[in-house]
Design a protein around this motif. Structure first.
Motif, short mmCIF file in Angstrom:
data_model
loop_
_atom_site.label_atom_id
_atom_site.label_comp_id
_atom_site.label_asym_id
_atom_site.label_seq_id
_atom_site.Cartn_x
_atom_site.Cartn_y
_atom_site.Cartn_z
N SER A 15 31.43 -12.43 -7.80
CA SER A 15 30.32 -12.26 -6.88
C SER A 15 29.64 -13.62 -6.72
O SER A 15 29.03 -14.12 -7.66
CB SER A 15 29.34 -11.23 -7.48
N GLY A 53 36.49 -23.09 7.47
CA GLY A 53 35.37 -22.28 6.99
C GLY A 53 34.75 -22.94 5.78
O GLY A 53 35.32 -22.87 4.68
N SER A 93 34.75 -26.27 10.40
CA SER A 93 33.97 -25.04 10.30
C SER A 93 33.31 -24.79 11.65
O SER A 93 33.33 -25.65 12.53
CB SER A 93 32.93 -25.18 9.18
N ARG A 94 32.72 -23.62 11.80
CA ARG A 94 32.06 -23.31 13.08
C ARG A 94 30.94 -24.31 13.33
O ARG A 94 30.79 -24.84 14.44
CB ARG A 94 31.51 -21.88 12.99
N THR A 95 30.18 -24.63 12.28
CA THR A 95 29.05 -25.56 12.41
C THR A 95 29.45 -26.90 11.78
O THR A 95 29.77 -26.93 10.59
CB THR A 95 27.83 -24.99 11.66
N VAL A 131 36.95 -12.99 10.97
CA VAL A 131 37.38 -14.16 11.75
C VAL A 131 38.80 -14.61 11.36
O VAL A 131 39.47 -15.33 12.11
CB VAL A 131 36.37 -15.32 11.55
N ILE A 132 39.29 -14.16 10.19
CA ILE A 132 40.57 -14.66 9.68
C ILE A 132 41.70 -14.43 10.69
O ILE A 132 42.49 -15.33 11.00
CB ILE A 132 40.92 -13.98 8.32
N GLY A 182 31.97 -22.43 3.92
CA GLY A 182 30.86 -21.67 3.34
C GLY A 182 30.94 -21.69 1.82
O GLY A 182 31.35 -22.70 1.22
N ILE A 183 30.56 -20.58 1.22
CA ILE A 183 30.45 -20.52 -0.24
C ILE A 183 31.81 -20.70 -0.91
O ILE A 183 32.00 -21.60 -1.75
CB ILE A 183 29.82 -19.16 -0.66
N VAL A 184 32.78 -19.87 -0.54
CA VAL A 184 34.07 -19.89 -1.23
C VAL A 184 34.87 -21.14 -0.89
O VAL A 184 35.44 -21.80 -1.78
CB VAL A 184 34.87 -18.60 -0.89
N PRO A 236 39.17 -14.50 -5.06
CA PRO A 236 38.42 -14.66 -6.31
C PRO A 236 37.63 -13.39 -6.61
O PRO A 236 36.81 -12.97 -5.79
CB PRO A 236 37.48 -15.84 -6.02
N ILE A 295 41.56 -16.74 13.76
CA ILE A 295 42.02 -18.11 13.48
C ILE A 295 43.54 -18.11 13.38
O ILE A 295 44.21 -18.98 13.95
CB ILE A 295 41.42 -18.62 12.14
N THR A 338 36.83 -18.25 6.14
CA THR A 338 35.82 -17.75 7.07
C THR A 338 35.45 -16.32 6.65
O THR A 338 36.11 -15.74 5.77
CB THR A 338 36.39 -17.69 8.50
N1 LIG Z 1 31.00 -14.71 -1.47
C1 LIG Z 1 31.72 -13.94 -2.28
O1 LIG Z 1 31.17 -13.36 -3.24
C2 LIG Z 1 33.20 -13.78 -2.06
C3 LIG Z 1 33.97 -13.39 -3.17
C4 LIG Z 1 35.34 -13.25 -3.01
C5 LIG Z 1 35.92 -13.48 -1.78
N2 LIG Z 1 35.15 -13.83 -0.71
C6 LIG Z 1 35.85 -14.06 0.57
O2 LIG Z 1 35.82 -15.44 0.88
C7 LIG Z 1 35.81 -15.60 2.31
C8 LIG Z 1 34.63 -16.45 2.69
O3 LIG Z 1 33.47 -15.81 2.25
P1 LIG Z 1 32.13 -16.65 1.94
O4 LIG Z 1 31.30 -15.81 1.04
O5 LIG Z 1 32.48 -18.03 1.56
O6 LIG Z 1 31.46 -16.63 3.39
P2 LIG Z 1 30.40 -17.66 3.99
O7 LIG Z 1 29.61 -18.31 2.91
O8 LIG Z 1 29.68 -16.92 5.06
O9 LIG Z 1 31.31 -18.79 4.65
C9 LIG Z 1 32.10 -18.58 5.76
C10 LIG Z 1 32.19 -19.90 6.52
O10 LIG Z 1 33.05 -19.74 7.64
C11 LIG Z 1 32.44 -20.38 8.77
N3 LIG Z 1 32.88 -19.75 10.00
C12 LIG Z 1 32.44 -18.60 10.58
N4 LIG Z 1 33.10 -18.36 11.72
C13 LIG Z 1 33.97 -19.39 11.88
C14 LIG Z 1 34.93 -19.72 12.87
N5 LIG Z 1 35.12 -18.95 13.96
N6 LIG Z 1 35.64 -20.87 12.71
C15 LIG Z 1 35.46 -21.67 11.64
N7 LIG Z 1 34.55 -21.40 10.66
C16 LIG Z 1 33.83 -20.27 10.77
C17 LIG Z 1 30.96 -20.15 8.52
O11 LIG Z 1 30.14 -20.79 9.42
P3 LIG Z 1 29.35 -22.17 9.54
O12 LIG Z 1 30.34 -23.25 9.80
O13 LIG Z 1 28.42 -21.90 10.66
O14 LIG Z 1 28.63 -22.40 8.23
C18 LIG Z 1 30.84 -20.38 7.05
O15 LIG Z 1 30.69 -21.73 6.70
C19 LIG Z 1 35.79 -14.20 2.91
O16 LIG Z 1 37.11 -13.81 3.22
C20 LIG Z 1 35.23 -13.35 1.76
O17 LIG Z 1 35.67 -12.00 1.82
C21 LIG Z 1 33.80 -14.00 -0.82
#
Ligand SMILES: NC(=O)c1ccc[n+]([C@@H]2O[C@H](COP(=O)([O-])OP(=O)(O)OC[C@H]3O[C@@H](n4cnc5c(N)ncnc54)[C@H](OP(=O)(O)O)[C@@H]3O)[C@@H](O)[C@H]2O)c1
Length: 293
Positions: free
Chosen positions: A118, A8, A32-34, A72-73, A10-12, A115, A76, A68
């Protein structure tokens, strides 16, 4: 040092990978998915290789972060084959470590490292992950590994027991998301004065930043200011009258938060028990003077 892998990108996932690599953690694999998302992470993290599937990452890393979306966790965790002795960690604030049960059954060490931040974009997350607070849920020796990681990020950790997650996360939603909601409600009220939401948000920002600074510098309950802290019944009555005539939908939230605020004012000590009760009654009374159920 253990090789880290990310599923995964993405952002985190990207922010953790970038910051941990800077602290000399070897980040060896990402999927990652993409594919482009995985490549973007690898381009920012020297030594990290892109792989086609989560299984490839699990095959190469000693400590695997599943970053992810929450939904999705579990998929996986159940789709890949884990090795006994390797570690797997997710970053969800809402899910407990139980979601990694398939990995645990295969002999892997499982944990959560949330973490408490936000994080709106990758660049913002790279800036803001260091110094954040993290909720950790794991057994030893993984717990110590995660504490080392948080320390390397100059963060503060909070250790959660099984079953603590929902209450922990509800608190985070109240402090973070509901603060956004409160600002939205305040800007809605100012629209009655002809101030548009964007200007209203800008105008409120110094007040919000000052309040956050006071929380950090003075702490609860002494950072509370305003009419309830002073015991100013007349001012509260004026607010209630204005809301009744201009924004009756907001009376419920004003009254409820006001009653919660009376307890903080009492703890601060600028008002006595009798004034607290008067304010509580005023904030509970209906427009016609009756009591809400
Ligand atoms: N953002 C926040 O403020 C925050 C704060 C604390 C905790 N979190 C936690 O951190 C985790 C990730 O959140 P995020 O904000 O980083 O989300 P995000 O930016 O949407 O990133 C998630 C990533 O996972 C990839 N993904 C989706 N489905 C998948 C699959 N089946 N197999 C492999 N990769 C896959 C996504 O797709 P692509 O590959 O298509 O890009 C994307 O890159 C979550 O558990 C969330 O609760 C987030």
């Amino acid at each position: 040092m253990k090789g880290l892998g990310f599923i995964g990108a993405g952002i985190v996932g990207t922010a953790l990978a970038v910051r941990l690599r800077e602290k000399d953690y070897p980040v060896v694999a990402v999927a990652s998915r993409t594919p482009a998302s995985a490549q973007r992470l690898a381009d920012m993290v020297p030594g990290c290789q892109v792989y086609a599937s989560p299984q490839d990452v699990v095959g190469r890393a000693d400590l695997v972060f599943i970053t992810t979306p929450d939904d999705v966790i579990g998929q996986i965790a159940s789709q890949v084959e884990w090795r006994a002795g390797q570690s797997v960690v997710h970053c969800s604030g809402a899910e407990s470590v139980d979601i990694l049960e398939p990995a645990y059954r295969a002999g892997a060490r499982t944990g959560g490292m949330h973490p408490l931040q936000s994080l709106a974009s990758i660049n913002h997350a790279i800036d803001n992950i260091p110094g954040s607070s993290f909720a950790l849920e794991a057994q030893q020796p993984l717990l110590s590994d995660l504490k080392d990681i948080v320390n390397s990020l100059l963060g503060w950790w909070l250790e959660l027991k099984p079953g603590d997650k929902p209450l922990y996360h509800a608190a985070a939603v109240i402090a973070c998301n509901y603060m956004v909601t409160l600002v939205k409600l305040a800007t809605d009220l100012w629209q009655e004065l002809g101030v548009n939401p964007k200007e209203a948000t800008q105008a409120l920002l110094p007040l919000l930043q000052g309040t956050v600074n006071n929380l950090g510098n003075v702490g609860l309950p002494n950072c509370l200011t305003g009419p309830i802290a002073r015991g100013d019944l007349g001012t509260i009555q004026k607010h209630l009258s204005a809301l009744e005539s201009k924004a009756p939908d907001m009376l419920t939230v004003y009254r409820e938060l006001g009653r919660q605020t009376v307890s903080i004012a009492l703890a601060k000590g600028r008002i006595d028990g009798m004034r607290a009760e008067e304010m509580h009654n005023l904030l509970t009374a209906n427009r016609d003077g009756g009591q809400t159920p």
